[in-house]
Scaffold this motif. Sequence first.
Motif, PDB file in Angstrom:
ATOM      1  N   MET A  97     -38.922 -48.957  -3.331  1.00  0.00           N
ATOM      2  CA  MET A  97     -39.654 -50.110  -3.825  1.00  0.00           C
ATOM      3  C   MET A  97     -38.911 -50.767  -4.985  1.00  0.00           C
ATOM      4  O   MET A  97     -38.835 -51.996  -5.077  1.00  0.00           O
ATOM      5  CB  MET A  97     -41.040 -49.676  -4.288  1.00  0.00           C
ATOM      6  CG  MET A  97     -42.012 -50.808  -4.512  1.00  0.00           C
ATOM      7  SD  MET A  97     -43.509 -50.204  -5.296  1.00  0.00           S
ATOM      8  CE  MET A  97     -42.972 -50.120  -7.004  1.00  0.00           C
ATOM      9  N   LEU A  98     -38.340 -49.939  -5.869  1.00  0.00           N
ATOM     10  CA  LEU A  98     -37.607 -50.486  -7.010  1.00  0.00           C
ATOM     11  C   LEU A  98     -36.333 -51.177  -6.535  1.00  0.00           C
ATOM     12  O   LEU A  98     -35.863 -52.134  -7.160  1.00  0.00           O
ATOM     13  CB  LEU A  98     -37.264 -49.369  -8.000  1.00  0.00           C
ATOM     14  CG  LEU A  98     -38.477 -48.715  -8.670  1.00  0.00           C
ATOM     15  CD1 LEU A  98     -38.043 -47.535  -9.524  1.00  0.00           C
ATOM     16  CD2 LEU A  98     -39.204 -49.730  -9.531  1.00  0.00           C
ATOM     17  N   ALA A  99     -35.769 -50.698  -5.423  1.00  0.00           N
ATOM     18  CA  ALA A  99     -34.539 -51.293  -4.917  1.00  0.00           C
ATOM     19  C   ALA A  99     -34.791 -52.682  -4.348  1.00  0.00           C
ATOM     20  O   ALA A  99     -33.900 -53.522  -4.337  1.00  0.00           O
ATOM     21  CB  ALA A  99     -33.924 -50.391  -3.845  1.00  0.00           C
ATOM     22  N   ASN A 100     -35.982 -52.920  -3.900  1.00  0.00           N
ATOM     23  CA  ASN A 100     -36.303 -54.208  -3.271  1.00  0.00           C
ATOM     24  C   ASN A 100     -37.704 -54.622  -3.694  1.00  0.00           C
ATOM     25  O   ASN A 100     -38.645 -54.595  -2.915  1.00  0.00           O
ATOM     26  CB  ASN A 100     -36.224 -54.047  -1.746  1.00  0.00           C
ATOM     27  CG  ASN A 100     -36.247 -55.399  -1.045  1.00  0.00           C
ATOM     28  OD1 ASN A 100     -36.194 -56.449  -1.696  1.00  0.00           O
ATOM     29  ND2 ASN A 100     -36.333 -55.371   0.273  1.00  0.00           N
ATOM     30  N   PRO A 101     -37.842 -55.025  -4.975  1.00  0.00           N
ATOM     31  CA  PRO A 101     -39.180 -55.183  -5.547  1.00  0.00           C
ATOM     32  C   PRO A 101     -40.031 -56.227  -4.836  1.00  0.00           C
ATOM     33  O   PRO A 101     -41.260 -56.143  -4.905  1.00  0.00           O
ATOM     34  CB  PRO A 101     -38.925 -55.576  -7.008  1.00  0.00           C
ATOM     35  CG  PRO A 101     -37.467 -55.730  -7.172  1.00  0.00           C
ATOM     36  CD  PRO A 101     -36.780 -55.220  -5.964  1.00  0.00           C
ATOM     37  N   LYS A 102     -39.413 -57.189  -4.143  1.00  0.00           N
ATOM     38  CA  LYS A 102     -40.278 -58.201  -3.536  1.00  0.00           C
ATOM     39  C   LYS A 102     -41.163 -57.597  -2.443  1.00  0.00           C
ATOM     40  O   LYS A 102     -42.153 -58.219  -2.043  1.00  0.00           O
ATOM     41  CB  LYS A 102     -39.480 -59.383  -3.000  1.00  0.00           C
ATOM     42  CG  LYS A 102     -38.624 -59.109  -1.804  1.00  0.00           C
ATOM     43  CD  LYS A 102     -37.886 -60.380  -1.368  1.00  0.00           C
ATOM     44  CE  LYS A 102     -36.840 -60.023  -0.316  1.00  0.00           C
ATOM     45  NZ  LYS A 102     -36.097 -61.185   0.168  1.00  0.00           N
ATOM     46  N   LEU A 104     -43.166 -55.463  -2.971  1.00  0.00           N
ATOM     47  CA  LEU A 104     -44.467 -55.275  -3.619  1.00  0.00           C
ATOM     48  C   LEU A 104     -45.464 -56.310  -3.125  1.00  0.00           C
ATOM     49  O   LEU A 104     -46.679 -56.037  -3.034  1.00  0.00           O
ATOM     50  CB  LEU A 104     -44.324 -55.396  -5.141  1.00  0.00           C
ATOM     51  CG  LEU A 104     -43.952 -54.120  -5.900  1.00  0.00           C
ATOM     52  CD1 LEU A 104     -43.387 -54.456  -7.263  1.00  0.00           C
ATOM     53  CD2 LEU A 104     -45.196 -53.238  -6.057  1.00  0.00           C
ATOM     54  N   LEU A 105     -44.965 -57.515  -2.831  1.00  0.00           N
ATOM     55  CA  LEU A 105     -45.879 -58.572  -2.399  1.00  0.00           C
ATOM     56  C   LEU A 105     -46.496 -58.242  -1.052  1.00  0.00           C
ATOM     57  O   LEU A 105     -47.619 -58.651  -0.758  1.00  0.00           O
ATOM     58  CB  LEU A 105     -45.120 -59.907  -2.340  1.00  0.00           C
ATOM     59  CG  LEU A 105     -44.539 -60.344  -3.688  1.00  0.00           C
ATOM     60  CD1 LEU A 105     -43.774 -61.649  -3.556  1.00  0.00           C
ATOM     61  CD2 LEU A 105     -45.647 -60.478  -4.731  1.00  0.00           C
ATOM     62  N   LEU A 201     -30.460 -50.694   0.967  1.00  0.00           N
ATOM     63  CA  LEU A 201     -31.071 -50.725  -0.357  1.00  0.00           C
ATOM     64  C   LEU A 201     -30.057 -50.349  -1.421  1.00  0.00           C
ATOM     65  O   LEU A 201     -29.225 -49.469  -1.222  1.00  0.00           O
ATOM     66  CB  LEU A 201     -32.254 -49.761  -0.396  1.00  0.00           C
ATOM     67  CG  LEU A 201     -33.408 -50.144   0.520  1.00  0.00           C
ATOM     68  CD1 LEU A 201     -34.412 -49.019   0.600  1.00  0.00           C
ATOM     69  CD2 LEU A 201     -34.060 -51.411   0.019  1.00  0.00           C
ATOM     70  N   ARG A 202     -30.162 -51.000  -2.574  1.00  0.00           N
ATOM     71  CA  ARG A 202     -29.246 -50.675  -3.665  1.00  0.00           C
ATOM     72  C   ARG A 202     -29.605 -49.318  -4.255  1.00  0.00           C
ATOM     73  O   ARG A 202     -30.715 -48.807  -4.073  1.00  0.00           O
ATOM     74  CB  ARG A 202     -29.297 -51.753  -4.735  1.00  0.00           C
ATOM     75  CG  ARG A 202     -30.569 -51.716  -5.584  1.00  0.00           C
ATOM     76  CD  ARG A 202     -30.398 -52.588  -6.829  1.00  0.00           C
ATOM     77  NE  ARG A 202     -31.659 -52.700  -7.543  1.00  0.00           N
ATOM     78  CZ  ARG A 202     -32.055 -51.859  -8.495  1.00  0.00           C
ATOM     79  NH1 ARG A 202     -31.301 -50.834  -8.839  1.00  0.00           N
ATOM     80  NH2 ARG A 202     -33.225 -52.026  -9.102  1.00  0.00           N
TER      81      ARG A 202
END
Lengths: 376, 376, 376, 82, 82, 82
Positions: A97-102, A104-105, A201-202
Amino acid sequence: MEGLTQLWQSTGLSNFEPGQAVMMAVGFLLLYLAIRKEFEPLLLLPIGFGAVLSNIPVAGIADEGGILSYLYLGIKSGVFPLLIFMGVGAMTDFGPMLANPKTLLLGAAAQFGIFGTLLGALALNLVPGLNFSFKDAAAIAIIGGADGPTSIYVASKLAPDLLGAIAVAAYSYMALVPLIQPPIMRALTTEQERLIEMAQLRYVGRIEKIIFPGVLLILSAMLLPSAAPLIGMFCLGNLIRESGVVERLSKTSQNELINIVTIFLGLSVGSKLSAHQFLRPETLGILALGALAFSFGTASGVLMAKLMNIVSPTHKVNPLIGAAGVSAVPMSARVANKVGQESNPHNFLLMHAMGPNVAGVIGSAVAAGVLLALVQ
Amino acid sequence: MEGLTQLWQSTGLSNFEPGQAVMMAVGFLLLYLAIRKEFEPLLLLPIGFGAVLSNIPVAGIADEGGILSYLYLGIKSGVFPLLIFMGVGAMTDFGPMLANPKTLLLGAAAQFGIFGTLLGALALNLVPGLNFSFKDAAAIAIIGGADGPTSIYVASKLAPDLLGAIAVAAYSYMALVPLIQPPIMRALTTEQERLIEMAQLRYVGRIEKIIFPGVLLILSAMLLPSAAPLIGMFCLGNLIRESGVVERLSKTSQNELINIVTIFLGLSVGSKLSAHQFLRPETLGILALGALAFSFGTASGVLMAKLMNIVSPTHKVNPLIGAAGVSAVPMSARVANKVGQESNPHNFLLMHAMGPNVAGVIGSAVAAGVLLALVQ
Amino acid sequence: MEGLTQLWQSTGLSNFEPGQAVMMAVGFLLLYLAIRKEFEPLLLLPIGFGAVLSNIPVAGIADEGGILSYLYLGIKSGVFPLLIFMGVGAMTDFGPMLANPKTLLLGAAAQFGIFGTLLGALALNLVPGLNFSFKDAAAIAIIGGADGPTSIYVASKLAPDLLGAIAVAAYSYMALVPLIQPPIMRALTTEQERLIEMAQLRYVGRIEKIIFPGVLLILSAMLLPSAAPLIGMFCLGNLIRESGVVERLSKTSQNELINIVTIFLGLSVGSKLSAHQFLRPETLGILALGALAFSFGTASGVLMAKLMNIVSPTHKVNPLIGAAGVSAVPMSARVANKVGQESNPHNFLLMHAMGPNVAGVIGSAVAAGVLLALVQ
Amino acid sequence: MESSLSEFLLSGFKLSLIGMGIVFMFLSLLVWIINITSKILQKYSLEPQELPGYRGLGATAESEDAEIVAAISAAIQWYRYR
Amino acid sequence: MESSLSEFLLSGFKLSLIGMGIVFMFLSLLVWIINITSKILQKYSLEPQELPGYRGLGATAESEDAEIVAAISAAIQWYRYR
Amino acid sequence: MESSLSEFLLSGFKLSLIGMGIVFMFLSLLVWIINITSKILQKYSLEPQELPGYRGLGATAESEDAEIVAAISAAIQWYRYR
Ligand code: NA
Ligand code: NA
Ligand code: NA
């Protein structure tokens, strides 16, 4: 032979009420689903067994002084669901989730399932015989969060009478996620969309992971303190996990502590499955609304992903992972992965779906906070 | 020097009552038996230590507000013995019993030990100075069930004052099973009977094992709801074990949960070993009856097996395994195996003796239910 | 838009009191120290998190009905610190102390730190604005025992209001042992003394180790029953360990049980870190006294060792191990070893320092007993 | 509660009779149900029964060994709990 | 509580609007904070970022494998809890 | 509680004296008992004492190694608990 009469009068057979027999059958049905169909067995097995135990006539296992009445104090006080939430926090990796925060939406969008269910529950008052108060409707709505401990926590505060039915519906539909979600996902997406491959993912560093639970807790404290017990215990578990300095506490939170509490929680929930609380038209309404809630949440998540692809077409999101926003960790993420692989067997969406998946947990805790704050 | 006087008055030495000193010695005796003689150390070590702690003058460790008074709530509510029973259920393999169900009758016969003791306890009222009420007698009788948690559960309901003495007697005699049983077994059997080799047990499938705890629970709910808490928690543990879908709950039930509760239960039982509750002629009566109970149960089991061989001479039962019907799992099954091997070192009775052994657990829970239902 | 107003009034932002914000910052500071500086993370992480949770406005997580209020009952009743003490007992090897019993005197000497702090706390009443009662002073003094559960136990009995500050001071200074002790140790010893090599410890048999906890418990029961709960539970843990017959109870005491209680204890302690209890000049006084207590205890231990070398010059004691008498197991023993190796890298003092180290635990429990008996 | 000891003992005797009756009835019923269940399961072949019913006395030493190992591990499972 | 059903539903509708508003606001704020935090951490090089930002689509099959293993183990971690 | 500070301190001083007295008495008694116990156990040879009493300074490096390993493992046992 006075003793024999006394004994006969003390048997279950001479004291069985029809409702108890039906509820014992319900309990055995839950056991069957848990064991044979592997429907969320960790919870449904103790819940089903608790239902059987508490409906044995004369024994009074769930009545005052019975073991289940003592265990139920752990739900009434909120301690059991919050400890489960701590353990779940200790099992959660926020990395994807932190690697691809969008993503969250997507977890936010899926909460439409909650509020859609709220409206549905209120509308069901149109049906003669059904009678849901605002509190009832709010407690039922949380089923749409697809999050067991959150549902139990909210129901124990707003509608303890419905606790049994709500928990059964929540866990049953979570188990049904692989059946409920795929048709909706296929209906709302094109083959082309299902083929979208997502960027790897980063790397997410340790400090980011340690800071996150603190940030989340502060945000909740600032904006929505009513969600703070849930989010706080979740963050505690996650911090214990990510801090790296209390390995033994992390191991215990994820294993023995959550296992012990799960047994007790399940039995206590089962003890609320009494005939007069469960054998009501309202229960049918709750079960119907539960299916609605999951379907609605799934659809909202998928549509949100499609909307995001329109707004920012550069880093496209495979809309299938939007369905994972309902949480139901990790089942719905697996479903997203599986449906994606039907189109392209080499497209691994699991990791990408874990982002909206854990975001959905946060989302439903936030929604629970709103309901707890505004519905009294 | 007022402080020194105050301090002297606060020492144990200046406050020791003779009874407390004796009970501390009893506590140390139990510790000696547990550690040196390995008498049921899992229970007798905490019980002995609890006895020492609760008899320290001034400290009031077992008085209201002391730690042992809080732990005792777990016995008073029935929660601790029932959780132990759940853990024991999770450790129990009903396979050998299901493979040869007629061994259940051996487990039934051994319960004569319980009712023989009941009559013995009532008869002891003839001895001047001894005064057992009907409830007392029933609580004492359960020692004959050779089942620690059942004894503690029944005693806590019927005769909490005798709880300490009853628990000590139950666990001590269970530890003495290898001394008490063999002479009786040898006296009641011929060499030829001891040489009987039993047919190998049939294969018992997973479904049979899963169904059994449900069947047992229903039967108890129908016929003897007063036994349902005990049998129910036992069946829950066994279902958790056999279902195969909740491995982590099974592991926790069999290990950490039962270990934690064992420590607490033992200390709490020890806290009932106060001078005025234990240093009474009744305690001597209880200890004497305990030996009687075990001997009587052993004999009944062996004789029942001989009777079964007369009634159905085709598939003969080695009467030694009848002694395992007292339960005292797995000690009495081992004793049956060992005595059998004295006659023929290649005769392995252990597995066959596990059938009556676990049947004995069910039998004493049923007997406990009868007593709880009829003695008020 | 009535709902929005209601929601705004339910946010944390609109309800934050300055004290709560400061205390949340204190909580995060403790988390930082625990995670980044590895200051006793097992306790300070849950304590810090508990402080954050309990100062979230509106949520009332530490107020009556909140989860932390329920967990706090475990401290109020004394159960949590005593269970921790049991677990610590199960982790303690008295071998090095039994091999060289005169090191017990070093553990005794270091308790000057406790009583020096007591006088210091009383003297601080001279400072305007500070106001310590006799009970407060006694509770603060126990910080000098360098023993977390003992401090929490005594504070919960004598000065529950100061519990948070005392626990924070106790664990913080224990974490600072590697900084506080070495300068004092170097200042009070000559190079020649620091070079003293100690005779290898004799072999200690199993029986000696099994007998010791019983002896210690009897002595405490005779002389100082007020210390019996602490010493008793410690001895129980140690006997479970050394008896060798209850391996599964030993494992559970040292792992899952102590881990679960540690999480609960830490959170509960944190729940006492409210603004009006912590943001007082008294807290500064407590923190100042804590540093004094550790320094004073360290110096007393070292000087006692030097005195012993004068009195009996045959088997010399390296005075550095006197510093380990403060307990703070095993940190201060490691410090003694490290400072010794600065002078001679081949001088292994660790094992020798474990003697005074565990003696210090007994010493501070005895001192706690004195204070509990005489200060009311 | 009865006043005289003989009445007391008589009650105890009646209780014992009833008690043993129930115990035997309960466990006999269980024997019957287990047998029924087992037959039903076999009939519908709901599970592969390695060899239905008794295998006879001719079991090899090897399987005896396996049996004893299983028995011991089952016994050890109990860890002296009761 | 409102007397008529329409008022009841209206309240529910308002609550749903507010609720979804809060959920989106909360999680959007979180997105923003996560992005900020990540940037600050990178700026001060507080931790070695294996490769800042996205690595692009050219990831080898091998790393895909590693990824899937990691994902599965993360998923298994959850052990079907929720 | 005393009214004036000096009385307060005097009480504290008395308490400290008594307290340290008890601590030393208690632990000294323990030293004495441990020594007695050890002697009795040796006398009746209740357990094989690897080498009674001190072994002197001539211990080899090897046993030093074993000792340090034992010490470290004992220390690690504590896991920073107190
Ligand atoms: Na959710
Ligand atoms: Na039995
Ligand atoms: Na100390």
